[in-house]
Motif scaffolding. Structure first.
Motif, PDB file in Angstrom:
ATOM      1  N   SER A  33      89.618  69.453  24.409  1.00 15.19           N
ATOM      2  CA  SER A  33      88.351  70.182  24.419  1.00 15.19           C
ATOM      3  C   SER A  33      88.498  71.474  23.614  1.00 15.19           C
ATOM      4  N   VAL A  34      87.706  71.606  22.555  1.00 13.31           N
ATOM      5  CA  VAL A  34      87.807  72.795  21.707  1.00 13.31           C
ATOM      6  C   VAL A  34      86.909  73.901  22.282  1.00 13.31           C
ATOM      7  N   VAL A  35      87.547  75.013  22.656  1.00 12.43           N
ATOM      8  CA  VAL A  35      86.812  76.106  23.317  1.00 12.43           C
ATOM      9  C   VAL A  35      86.940  77.423  22.556  1.00 12.43           C
ATOM     10  N   LYS A  36      87.182  77.320  21.245  1.00 13.37           N
ATOM     11  CA  LYS A  36      87.217  78.551  20.439  1.00 13.37           C
ATOM     12  C   LYS A  36      85.812  79.180  20.433  1.00 13.37           C
ATOM     13  N   GLY A  37      85.722  80.410  19.894  1.00 12.52           N
ATOM     14  CA  GLY A  37      84.407  81.060  19.822  1.00 12.52           C
ATOM     15  C   GLY A  37      83.776  81.187  21.203  1.00 12.52           C
ATOM     16  N   ALA A  39      84.138  79.296  23.819  1.00 13.83           N
ATOM     17  CA  ALA A  39      83.588  77.974  24.161  1.00 13.83           C
ATOM     18  C   ALA A  39      82.207  77.799  23.513  1.00 13.83           C
ATOM     19  N   TYR A  40      82.166  78.041  22.201  1.00 16.77           N
ATOM     20  CA  TYR A  40      80.930  77.919  21.419  1.00 16.77           C
ATOM     21  C   TYR A  40      79.795  78.692  22.097  1.00 16.77           C
ATOM     22  N   GLY A  41      80.145  79.903  22.585  1.00  8.79           N
ATOM     23  CA  GLY A  41      79.141  80.764  23.191  1.00  8.79           C
ATOM     24  C   GLY A  41      78.849  80.458  24.657  1.00  8.79           C
ATOM     25  N   ILE A  82      96.932  76.554  20.285  1.00 11.74           N
ATOM     26  CA  ILE A  82      96.356  77.546  19.362  1.00 11.74           C
ATOM     27  C   ILE A  82      96.329  76.941  17.956  1.00 11.74           C
ATOM     28  N   MET A  83      95.125  76.848  17.380  1.00  5.71           N
ATOM     29  CA  MET A  83      94.980  76.176  16.083  1.00  5.71           C
ATOM     30  C   MET A  83      95.027  77.148  14.902  1.00  5.71           C
ATOM     31  N   GLY A  84      95.061  78.450  15.207  1.00  2.00           N
ATOM     32  CA  GLY A  84      94.999  79.409  14.102  1.00  2.00           C
ATOM     33  C   GLY A  84      95.872  80.614  14.310  1.00  2.00           C
ATOM     34  N   PHE A 101     101.292  75.743  19.563  1.00  4.16           N
ATOM     35  CA  PHE A 101     100.575  76.365  18.445  1.00  4.16           C
ATOM     36  C   PHE A 101     100.860  75.642  17.142  1.00  4.16           C
ATOM     37  N   TYR A 102      99.890  75.777  16.226  1.00  4.04           N
ATOM     38  CA  TYR A 102     100.036  75.203  14.890  1.00  4.04           C
ATOM     39  C   TYR A 102     101.082  76.003  14.117  1.00  4.04           C
ATOM     40  N   VAL A 103     101.877  75.318  13.320  1.00  2.00           N
ATOM     41  CA  VAL A 103     102.673  76.010  12.303  1.00  2.00           C
ATOM     42  C   VAL A 103     102.241  75.486  10.944  1.00  2.00           C
ATOM     43  N   ASN A 134      92.472  72.704   1.935  1.00  2.00           N
ATOM     44  CA  ASN A 134      92.931  73.924   1.252  1.00  2.00           C
ATOM     45  C   ASN A 134      92.592  75.190   2.027  1.00  2.00           C
ATOM     46  N   ARG A 135      92.926  75.156   3.305  1.00  2.00           N
ATOM     47  CA  ARG A 135      92.729  76.309   4.175  1.00  2.00           C
ATOM     48  C   ARG A 135      94.095  76.700   4.731  1.00  2.00           C
ATOM     49  N   THR A 136      94.589  75.970   5.709  1.00  2.00           N
ATOM     50  CA  THR A 136      95.947  76.174   6.195  1.00  2.00           C
ATOM     51  C   THR A 136      96.639  74.817   6.258  1.00  2.00           C
ATOM     52  N   THR A 164      95.983  67.527  10.827  1.00  2.00           N
ATOM     53  CA  THR A 164      95.298  68.100   9.667  1.00  2.00           C
ATOM     54  C   THR A 164      93.826  68.257  10.030  1.00  2.00           C
ATOM     55  N   HIS A 165      93.068  68.904   9.159  1.00  2.00           N
ATOM     56  CA  HIS A 165      91.638  69.087   9.422  1.00  2.00           C
ATOM     57  C   HIS A 165      90.863  68.565   8.216  1.00  2.00           C
ATOM     58  N   LEU A 166      89.802  67.822   8.502  1.00  2.00           N
ATOM     59  CA  LEU A 166      89.033  67.205   7.427  1.00  2.00           C
ATOM     60  C   LEU A 166      87.946  68.149   6.920  1.00  2.00           C
ATOM     61  N   ARG A 222      89.952  66.211  18.713  1.00  2.00           N
ATOM     62  CA  ARG A 222      89.621  67.599  19.068  1.00  2.00           C
ATOM     63  C   ARG A 222      88.094  67.716  19.098  1.00  2.00           C
ATOM     64  N   ILE A 223      87.552  67.723  20.309  1.00  2.00           N
ATOM     65  CA  ILE A 223      86.100  67.638  20.459  1.00  2.00           C
ATOM     66  C   ILE A 223      85.505  69.015  20.750  1.00  2.00           C
ATOM     67  N   GLY A 224      84.672  69.497  19.832  1.00  2.00           N
ATOM     68  CA  GLY A 224      83.983  70.762  20.032  1.00  2.00           C
ATOM     69  C   GLY A 224      82.506  70.537  20.284  1.00  2.00           C
ATOM     70  N   ILE A 225      81.721  70.612  19.239  1.00  2.00           N
ATOM     71  CA  ILE A 225      80.261  70.702  19.324  1.00  2.00           C
ATOM     72  C   ILE A 225      79.617  69.606  20.186  1.00  2.00           C
ATOM     73  N   VAL A 226      80.168  68.399  20.129  1.00  2.00           N
ATOM     74  CA  VAL A 226      79.543  67.282  20.833  1.00  2.00           C
ATOM     75  C   VAL A 226      79.574  67.458  22.350  1.00  2.00           C
ATOM     76  N   ASN A 385      73.770  75.329  13.951  1.00  2.00           N
ATOM     77  CA  ASN A 385      73.718  75.335  15.415  1.00  2.00           C
ATOM     78  C   ASN A 385      74.980  75.980  16.000  1.00  2.00           C
ATOM     79  N   TYR A 386      76.124  75.749  15.360  1.00  2.00           N
ATOM     80  CA  TYR A 386      77.377  76.363  15.815  1.00  2.00           C
ATOM     81  C   TYR A 386      77.216  77.886  15.850  1.00  2.00           C
ATOM     82  N   GLU A 387      76.582  78.409  14.804  1.00  2.00           N
ATOM     83  CA  GLU A 387      76.520  79.864  14.633  1.00  2.00           C
ATOM     84  C   GLU A 387      75.538  80.500  15.618  1.00  2.00           C
TER      85      GLU A 387
HETATM   86  C1  LIG Z   1      86.419  73.864  15.466  1.00  2.00           C
HETATM   87  C2  LIG Z   1      87.463  72.865  15.234  1.00  2.00           C
HETATM   88  C3  LIG Z   1      87.354  71.582  15.772  1.00  2.00           C
HETATM   89  C4  LIG Z   1      86.129  71.101  16.538  1.00  2.00           C
HETATM   90  O1  LIG Z   1      85.080  70.866  15.637  1.00  2.00           O
HETATM   91  P1  LIG Z   1      83.678  70.256  16.149  1.00  2.00           P
HETATM   92  O2  LIG Z   1      82.950  69.912  14.900  1.00  2.00           O
HETATM   93  O3  LIG Z   1      82.994  71.340  16.895  1.00  2.00           O
HETATM   94  O4  LIG Z   1      83.994  69.105  17.009  1.00  2.00           O
HETATM   95  C5  LIG Z   1      88.412  70.712  15.579  1.00  2.00           C
HETATM   96  N1  LIG Z   1      89.508  71.088  14.879  1.00  2.00           N
HETATM   97  C6  LIG Z   1      89.639  72.309  14.345  1.00  2.00           C
HETATM   98  C7  LIG Z   1      90.873  72.651  13.596  1.00  2.00           C
HETATM   99  C8  LIG Z   1      88.621  73.235  14.489  1.00  2.00           C
HETATM  100  O5  LIG Z   1      88.743  74.449  13.955  1.00  2.00           O
END
Ligand SMILES: *Cc1c(COP(=O)(O)O)cnc(C)c1O
Length: 402
Positions: A33-37, A39-41, A82-84, A101-103, A134-136, A164-166, A222-226, A385-387
């Protein structure tokens, strides 16, 4: 403390969203469960125990400070990742707490291994691979050095994940780029595996890829917005509605000729879990030809009733909604008139007789049969919507409702 608005979070709606994703991914894929920000507010301190009560045991955040908030909020021994951002002097803390944590930088890897050695506890690492965002992430040419460092420190680490992140799985315009990323990811994973580094969890998919590229679910998603009840994009929603059978889960591989017909039988499986409301603070009658709020952007055309709501851009109601936003009062949509102020906004209630001080005003969510969606903010302003969600200040009190 007194606040001018409150946020309610629906447990039953959250359960529905999480169950929906779980049904889709099956029991063998881990739900993170992605709870950064914040927990998306929605609020980390409320959301984490709520998700734990629905058997979520894995949380991802962006930074060490967010990880601390999850640590304080969790009531089970849930995993934290920790992803960042994490400073060098926080690495020891994370290792001691068992926070992974990510390295993605050799310096961070070196420092983490050194800290782990000093503490006498293995660092839980997620090796992030650069595949095209091309981010991290480690570049291909850095992987040899990664392997060399790891081999020097047996016992000081566990490779919990490789990831990795798409770069935009929510839009088909990125199709080729995403495919290249997926291919590179597997090549680099194989290269690491050949050298004896087999992760417990390979993870690539966020919400969009979980639906659109089911082959990227691997061992964890890694499920955030949904989980908060929103589709990453309308395109992701359409992809789901067109490709998945009504109650089943076959990974989007459904080739039945009936496929196209199924759309009519679908309803949106996601439920918004947030409701943001305030109360009318003042009501007054204004004659025709008067300007309302700062400046001259709104002029009355007749004798009008104006209600003032103690919510402004300070509270996350963007000024971009001046003269175009809508809120709900008495289960009806009413129009924001004039500029949104720092702490107040005004709405036209001329056609809604009987509005009085103290009446509930819904800014996001349902009231009777009507709903103000976050998407309506996103349609009217440049904000995703995220913002819109993450702009909701953490000070607004939050409550769990059924
Ligand atoms: C924010 C984030 C997610 C979750 O993204 P959603 O589109 O909200 O599901 C997954 N992985 C990383 C690295 C992120 O930064």
């Amino acid at each position: 403390m007194f606040h001018t608005s409150k946020i309610e979070i629906s447990k039953s709606a959250l359960k529905q969203n999480i169950d929906f994703v779980r049904n889709l991914i099956g029991p063998d894929v881990r739900y993170c469960s992605v709870v950064k920000g914040n927990a998306y507010g929605h609020g980390i301190s409320l959301f984490v125990p709520l998700a734990e009560s629905l058997d979520v045991r894995s949380f991802a955040v962006f930074s060490a400070s967010e990880a601390l908030r999850v640590l304080e909020a969790r009531s089970e021994q849930s995993d934290i990742m920790i992803m960042g951002a994490i400073d060098r002097d926080q690495l020891g803390w994370a290792i001691e707490q068992g926070i992974s944590f990510y390295v993605f930088e050799l310096d961070r890897l070196r420092a983490a291994l050194k800290q782990a050695q000093k503490i006498g506890r293995p660092a839980q690492l997620h090796i992030e691979l650069e595949t095209g965002m091309n981010r991290t992430g480690f570049e291909e040419k850095e992987l040899r050095e990664v392997v060399r460092l790891l081999k020097k420190h047996p016992g000081d680490f566990e490779i919990e994940g490789v990831n990795t992140h798409l770069a935009g799985a929510e839009s088909s315009s990125n199709f080729l780029r995403i495919h290249q990323q997926i291919q590179r990811f597997h090549e680099h994973c194989a290269w690491l595996a050949q050298r004896g580094f087999q992760p417990r969890l390979r993870h690539v998919a966020s919400s969009a890829a979980t639906f659109t590229y089911p082959e990227t679910r691997l061992e964890m998603v890694r499920i955030g917005i949904v989980q908060y009840g929103y589709w990453p994009t309308t395109e992701t929603k359409m992809h789901y509605l067109l490709n998945y059978p009504r109650n089943g889960n076959n990974g989007g591989q459904n080739n039945s000729p009936e496929k196209g017909k199924r759309i009519a039988r679908h309803t949106d499986p996601l439920k918004r879990i947030i409701r943001w409301s305030s109360r009318v603070m003042s009501v007054k009658t204004i004659g025709p030809g008067e300007f309302v709020s700062y400046g001259t952007s709104y002029q009355t055309t007749r004798r009008q009733q104006v209600a003032t709501v103690p919510i402004g851009y300070f509270h996350g109601f963007t000024r971009g909604l001046s003269n175009i936003g809508q809120v709900l009062i008495h289960g009806k949509r009413v129009q924001v008139i004039g500029n949104v102020n720092m702490n107040m906004l005004m709405v036209d209630v001329t056609d809604l007789p009987g509005v009085k001080v103290g009446d509930e005003v819904v800014l996001i969510g349902k009231q009777k049969k009507m709903e103000i969606s976050v998407a309506s903010f996103a349609d009217l302003t440049p904000f995703l919507n995220y913002e819109v969600l993450v702009r909701l200040p953490s000070e607004i009190p939050r409550f769990v409702v059924d």
